[in-house]
Write a protein that holds these residues in place. Structure first.
Motif, PDB file in Angstrom:
ATOM      1  N   HIS A 126       0.834  -1.199   0.000  1.00 26.55           N
ATOM      2  CA  HIS A 126       0.000   0.000   0.000  1.00 26.55           C
ATOM      3  C   HIS A 126       0.874   1.256   0.000  1.00 26.55           C
ATOM      4  N   ARG A 160      -7.442   7.444  -6.742  1.00 27.28           N
ATOM      5  CA  ARG A 160      -8.304   6.395  -7.291  1.00 27.28           C
ATOM      6  C   ARG A 160      -7.887   6.003  -8.705  1.00 27.28           C
ATOM      7  N   TYR A 164      -1.498   2.151  -8.377  1.00 22.95           N
ATOM      8  CA  TYR A 164      -1.031   1.670  -7.078  1.00 22.95           C
ATOM      9  C   TYR A 164      -2.192   1.617  -6.086  1.00 22.95           C
ATOM     10  N   LYS A 165      -2.027   0.858  -5.006  1.00 19.21           N
ATOM     11  CA  LYS A 165      -3.057   0.723  -3.975  1.00 19.21           C
ATOM     12  C   LYS A 165      -2.853   1.818  -2.921  1.00 19.21           C
ATOM     13  N   TRP A 166      -3.700   2.823  -2.969  1.00 20.02           N
ATOM     14  CA  TRP A 166      -3.582   3.944  -2.066  1.00 20.02           C
ATOM     15  C   TRP A 166      -4.571   3.854  -0.911  1.00 20.02           C
TER      16      TRP A 166
END
Length: 239
Positions: A126, A160, A164-166
């Motif tokens: 994350h 969004r 990448y996973k934010w």
């Protein structure tokens, strides 16, 4: 049970990275020198995860937002230490700076940060966007509640769209210093790393929600702890 995490000071003031520990009560501290391997002082085994400072507060006042110069070195040190689960956080330029330097646009700051990750082939879990006020040498979220909301929503829209996973790091007790009310929603669809300083580990124990969140991915539950020669915070993350 959620794995336990030890981390350096609050994110806005943190100099390098957080170190996450596999089980209580063993915690550790990490050191800034990227030539060192991450210090795993006091651990019975290698930490499960580290969270690196990717975008630092000193860069706000000087450059209007900048990638931390030790980010890549810290990542390489963590990898050399055998740590495979690595996150990073971003403390963006979001306020008027005492130096008079204007913040780079959100899209420019985000692009520069993600370009460093991509160009250095960094494999991260994350990425965390730090939403907390700051003042003094650098300022954050000091534009007034309406402008802060518009800016925060601009940022979360970009997050969004990212590949990448934010997620969002935030403290419900600070929310009304930045936004009109505790219920102001800037992006509750994104994972929340919640600050709740109650000395109680476990993500499921978060109760001080804000901004439309009703669950958390992580919890920072003990601030300003000293152990193993360093100042650390304690966190629980979802396994």
């Amino acid at each position: 049970m959620d794995p336990e995490h030890a981390s350096q000071h609050h994110l806005a003031q943190r100099s390098v990275w957080q170190v996450t520990a596999p089980a209580p009560p063993v915690i550790s501290a990490a050191y800034k020198n990227p030539a060192q391997q991450p210090a795993v002082v006091g651990f019975a085994r290698t930490p499960r995860t580290v969270v690196l400072e990717g975008h630092s507060t000193p860069g706000l006042a000087r450059e209007g937002g900048a990638v931390d110069p030790d980010f890549v070195g810290s990542y390489n040190s963590a990898k050399a230490a055998g740590i495979t689960n690595i996150d990073a956080y971003m403390f963006a330029c979001t306020g008027t700076q005492p130096t008079g330097v204007a913040c780079k646009s959100p899209s420019t700051q985000l692009s520069e940060f993600q370009a460093v990750i991509q160009d250095n082939n960094m494999v991260l879990g994350h990425l965390w966007f730090d939403v907390e006020p700051a003042s003094g040498a650098c300022n954050a979220w000091n534009l007034g509640s309406s402008q802060n909301l518009a800016l925060a929503q601009q940022w979360t829209a970009l997050l969004r769209q990212s590949s990448y996973k934010w997620g969002i790091y935030g403290n419900g007790n600070q929310w009304t210093t930045m936004f009109a009310s505790r219920s102001t929603n800037i992006g509750s669809d994104l994972p929340l790393w919640a600050v709740q300083d109650d000395d109680t580990p476990g993500v499921s124990t978060v109760t001080t929600f804000m901004g439309g969140w009703t669950t958390a991915y992580a919890k920072q539950y003990d601030l300003d702890t000293t152990s193993c020669g360093g100042s650390v915070d304690l966190d629980s993350f979802t396994a």
